[in-house]
Design an enzyme around this catalytic site. Structure first.
Site, PDB file in Angstrom:
ATOM      1  N   ILE A  96       0.835  -1.190   0.000  1.00 58.07           N
ATOM      2  CA  ILE A  96       0.000   0.000   0.000  1.00 58.07           C
ATOM      3  C   ILE A  96       0.873   1.244   0.000  1.00 58.07           C
ATOM      4  CG2 ILE A  96      -1.756   1.296   1.234  1.00 58.07           C
ATOM      5  CD1 ILE A  96      -2.643  -1.398   2.477  1.00 58.07           C
ATOM      6  N   GLY A  99       5.574   4.046   4.697  1.00 57.94           N
ATOM      7  CA  GLY A  99       5.529   5.223   5.548  1.00 57.94           C
ATOM      8  C   GLY A  99       6.922   5.505   6.075  1.00 57.94           C
ATOM      9  N   TYR A 101       7.804   4.974   8.951  1.00 59.29           N
ATOM     10  CA  TYR A 101       8.099   4.087  10.058  1.00 59.29           C
ATOM     11  C   TYR A 101       8.020   2.611   9.677  1.00 59.29           C
ATOM     12  CZ  TYR A 101       7.904   2.182  14.736  1.00 59.29           C
ATOM     13  OH  TYR A 101       8.140   1.464  15.868  1.00 59.29           O
ATOM     14  N   GLY A 102       7.219   2.284   8.686  1.00 59.22           N
ATOM     15  CA  GLY A 102       7.105   0.891   8.295  1.00 59.22           C
ATOM     16  C   GLY A 102       6.468   0.770   6.927  1.00 59.22           C
ATOM     17  N   VAL A 103       6.412  -0.462   6.423  1.00 56.20           N
ATOM     18  CA  VAL A 103       5.791  -0.704   5.128  1.00 56.20           C
ATOM     19  C   VAL A 103       4.421  -1.328   5.379  1.00 56.20           C
ATOM     20  CG1 VAL A 103       6.165  -1.688   2.850  1.00 56.20           C
ATOM     21  CG2 VAL A 103       8.102  -1.309   4.369  1.00 56.20           C
ATOM     22  N   LYS A 119       1.167  -4.148   8.637  1.00 59.16           N
ATOM     23  CA  LYS A 119       2.182  -3.098   8.759  1.00 59.16           C
ATOM     24  C   LYS A 119       3.445  -3.722   9.327  1.00 59.16           C
ATOM     25  CE  LYS A 119       3.082   1.451  10.768  1.00 59.16           C
ATOM     26  NZ  LYS A 119       2.470   2.647  11.360  1.00 59.16           N
ATOM     27  N   ASP A 214      -0.026  12.223  16.520  1.00 61.66           N
ATOM     28  CA  ASP A 214       0.220  12.385  15.079  1.00 61.66           C
ATOM     29  C   ASP A 214      -1.091  12.373  14.313  1.00 61.66           C
ATOM     30  OD1 ASP A 214       1.685  12.824  12.801  1.00 61.66           O
ATOM     31  OD2 ASP A 214       2.316  10.741  12.550  1.00 61.66           O
TER      32      ASP A 214
END
Ligand SMILES: Nc1ncnc2c1ncn2[C@@H]1O[C@H](COP(=O)(O)OP(=O)(O)OP(=O)(O)O)[C@@H](O)[C@H]1O
Ligand SMILES: [Mg+2]
Lengths: 424, 317
Positions: A96, A99, A101-103, A119, A214
């Site tokens: 998707i 980010g 911080y992660g995929v 995630k 956030d």
């Protein structure tokens, strides 16, 4: 004593963890009278020899405890102690987004066929074992279960110690993409529905001692049934804990949504920082573009000063005590410019917006209070989520219709939202 | 607001623990788990760590043994990993090196005490009291490896030798710590939710009008902390455990509370008598006298190798 019980407005008042237990009082009070009656006519209880206590563990299996309060749910409602499953229980579909911080992947549960989002947590930096930020993210998702918080299904692991995946319900859209694709802004009735959902999620997180830190439109997911799900707890943190040396970090909240107290160096901020972000999101829903599109912190502050009017000792008594206050030049006083910026907004709508975008964190409205703001009960009333249009999902890799498709294209249910026109 | 629902062991997990399935008697498993919790407690004191982190670690540690056999992982390693993890969860993280140094000390002290009493390994299951045994006598010099007792107290004083900064011992413990933390996370499915009992205790004492009874408050608080060495926090919801602590405290002090159905005070807190009483049993079993041999056996089994050895020796019978 809790803010909820009194309905007072002190959103950033430091709650202490001891306050929490008081919700039990509510249920207990009813039965307390019976008890005090008993206490007056005291009988000596049978004294039991403490050495004759039972051996082993026997659980009472009494299935029906109808007289029991909702505050102590039956044992069966608790989740079991259960090891993580393997990521190979899922079939990977498409990526998707990567980010910061992660995929995030779309995937299918091989057993149930359910479509989920996986995630992958970034765990490379293993100097301090499992990263505390990843723990916070998982813990926040698990302790904030709510209709408007993305549902965490489980956490699965891969072959090596560095492969950990959070499994969530797959949600078709994120609000940011949606806003850029829509040719016309959301209707007032729709904005009310979205704001109520957002506020009830945030109120729930705050009641569970979690700051999101956030909140922004790209972290708000929305399904095809008009329901918002708050996602990305990657910066979430518990509050009410004693804050360690140095206080809370200022490296939170994507710049445009960052509260002024953080910009000015506060390290003891609280729930009010989320409420500022909610205010920015509210404005973005109205404008169909982010409210403060600043390139840096100084520019952001001057944009805030411009819209709200520069802070004064009345609007922000503690301003001078903030670490960076001295370094900021304040422009000469002028009135706020909310009316110019939001010309079509009702007086009540503007009141909610200014209550959210309030300088002083102490005076900024809390999520719980905002839920009861009269804006939500004036016409037009919030639209039922079922009546929201549905959109092709970018995340699912579906082909998206160009915003301005050929006029001869049939008007799908999905396009109703584009066709409706808004009355000021 | 609905309360956070922490994971609890299922009926079948309680009836058949992985260690039990491997042939470890229930009492010995309970003692080993309690010993791990004591290590966490001692490490917490030496590290000046907050009680909330210590309590959280003990609860995670107890949960772990409902999905893992004591033969598979050492109590020493898992208790260390639990404290490391819980310190992060409670927002008071500790440095790896500090924790490792403290555990090194605790384990060295443990070995030292064992060496003082080392004797030929018992060939029969010694967990049950042995009538011929005389505690603290004749065992000290049995092994040539044991240090000579000092004349003053009949025991060698324990002297801690710190690890070298880059020693193998340090890196071995560090690896064990990283593995233990990850294993706890994985085997508990990353569900680290824990509800501590202290707020509830204060609330219940207030409702029972006992807040001014200093002794009752102190005693109940103490029972709650002792209960952290038992699995009760992984089996029952907090109201039941708090009720048990209050029951033990008030009975101990002879304080009367309404205890006749349908108006028993524990009903007020949605606890069933049967459960409260079972929790009392778990707590009281901590105070049962153990023979020296029983205690030494538990101390030896801080290492999984000794657990395996015990199982081999005792289950082939
Ligand atoms: N449950 C989900 N269903 C569908 N899409 C999702 C889901 N969770 C995340 N996404 C998509 O992945 C993106 C990144 O996810 P998330 O925000 O959680 O990760 P992140 O790495 O913290 O991102 P960033 O730091 O950039 O905000 C989201 O913006 C959204 O588009
Ligand atoms: Mg994100």
């Amino acid at each position: 004593m809790s803010t909820v019980a009194e309905g007072t407005s002190a959103p950033s008042r430091k709650r202490t963890k001891w306050d929490e237990e008081d919700h039990e009082n509510e249920a207990i009070r009813r039965r307390q009278q019976a008890l005090s009656r008993q206490l007056r006519s005291l009988r000596k209880p049978r004294m039991t020899d403490v050495t004759s206590v039972p051996k082993g563990t026997s659980l009472s299996r009494s299935p029906i405890r109808d007289a029991y309060s909702i505050f102590v749910p039956p044992r069966a409602h608790h989740p079991p102690i259960q090891p993580s499953r393997s990521v190979y229980c899922y079939e990977r579909l498409n990526q998707i987004e990567e980010g910061s911080y992660g995929v995030v992947f779309r995937a299918r549960d091989k057993e149930t066929g359910d479509i989920v989002a996986l995630k992958k947590l970034k765990l490379e930096e293993e100097k301090h074992g499992f990263p505390i930020t990843a723990l916070r993210e998982i813990n926040a998702l698990m302790s904030c279960r709510h209709e408007n918080v993305v549902h965490i299904r489980e956490v699965v692991v891969g072959d090596t110690l560095t492969q950990v995946f959070v499994v969530m319900d797959f949600i078709e859209h994120d609000l940011k993409t949606l806003l850029t694709l829509m040719p016309a802004p959301f209707l007032q009735s729709e904005i009310k529905t979205l704001m109520l959902q957002l506020l009830s999620a945030v109120a729930h997180c705050h009641a569970n001692w979690i700051l999101h830190r956030d909140l922004k439109t790209s972290n708000l997911l929305m399904n095809n049934r008009g329901t918002i799900k708050v996602a990305d707890f990657g910066l979430a943190r518990r509050y009410g804990d004693p804050i360690g040396v140095g206080g809370l970090t200022q490296l939170v909240v994507t710049l445009w949504y960052r509260a002024p107290e953080i910009l000015l160096g506060a390290t003891n901020y609280s729930t009010a920082v989320d409420m500022w972000s909610v205010g920015c999101i509210f404005a973005e829903l109205l404008l169909k573009e982010p409210l403060f599109q600043a390139k840096g912190e100084i520019e952001l502050l001057s944009m805030i000063f411009k819209l709200l009017g520069p802070p004064t000792s009345a609007t922000w008594p503690d301003y001078c005590t903030l670490p960076l206050a001295k370094t900021i030049a304040i422009s000469p006083p002028h009135a706020h410019q909310f009316r110019q910026r939001f010309p079509h907004m009702t007086a009540l709508g503007l009141d909610l917006l200014t209550s959210l975008l309030t300088y002083d964190p102490q005076q900024r409205i809390s999520a719980e209070e905002a839920l009861h703001h009269p804006y939500f009960s004036e016409s037009p009333l919030p639209k039922h989520p079922d009546l929201f249009a549905s959109f092709p999902s970018a995340a699912a890799g579906e082909k998206r219709k160009k915003p301005f498709d050929s006029p001869s294209a049939p008007l799908r249910a999905a396009d109703r939202i584009f066709a409706e026109t808004e009355l000021p | 607001m609905t309360p956070t629902l922490v994971p609890l062991a299922t009926h079948s997990q309680i009836a058949r623990t992985p260690s039990g399935e491997d042939g470890l008697p229930q009492e010995l498993e309970e003692d080993l788990r309690a010993f791990g919790c004591k290590l966490i407690h001692q490490a917490g004191i030496l590290l000046n760590q907050k009680q909330v982190a210590v309590a959280t670690a003990q609860i995670l540690f107890q949960r772990f043994w409902f999905v893992t056999s004591l033969k598979q992982f050492s109590i020493g390693d898992i208790s260390m990993g639990a404290l490391y993890l819980a310190s992060k969860l409670e927002e008071c993280p500790i440095r790896m090196r500090d924790l490792i140094n403290v555990y090194d000390l605790l384990l060295q002290r443990n070995s030292h005490e064992l060496s003082l009493h080392s004797s030929p390994p018992p060939s029969s299951p010694s967990h049950r009291p042995q009538p011929t045994h005389v505690p603290g006598h004749n065992l000290v010099m049995a092994s040539p490896a044991a240090p000579a007792p000092s004349p003053s107290n009949g025991k060698t004083k324990f002297k801690y030798t710190p690890m070298a900064y880059f020693s193998d011992a340090f890196y071995n413990l560090k690896d064990a710590l990283v593995v233990a933390e990850m294993q706890i996370l994985k085997r508990l499915g990353f569900n680290m939710l824990v509800v501590l009992p202290y707020g509830t205790l204060i609330n219940y004492l207030r409702l029972l009008g006992l807040t001014n009874h200093k002794e009752a408050c102190g005693k109940a608080w103490g029972y709650l902390n002792d209960a952290l060495q038992t699995p009760v926090y992984t089996i029952y919801a907090v109201p039941t455990i708090v009720s048990a602590a209050i029951l033990l405290a008030t009975r101990h002090l002879g304080i009367s509370l309404p205890s006749t159905p349908p108006n028993s005070w524990w009903d007020l807190f949605d606890a069933s008598w049967e459960d409260v009483w079972t929790v009392c049993g778990h707590i009281m079993r901590l105070y049962r006298d153990r023979t020296l041999e029983e205690r030494l056996e538990v101390m030896r089994m801080v290492n999984k190798k000794e657990v395996r050895k015990w199982l081999e020796e005792n289950n082939s019978l």
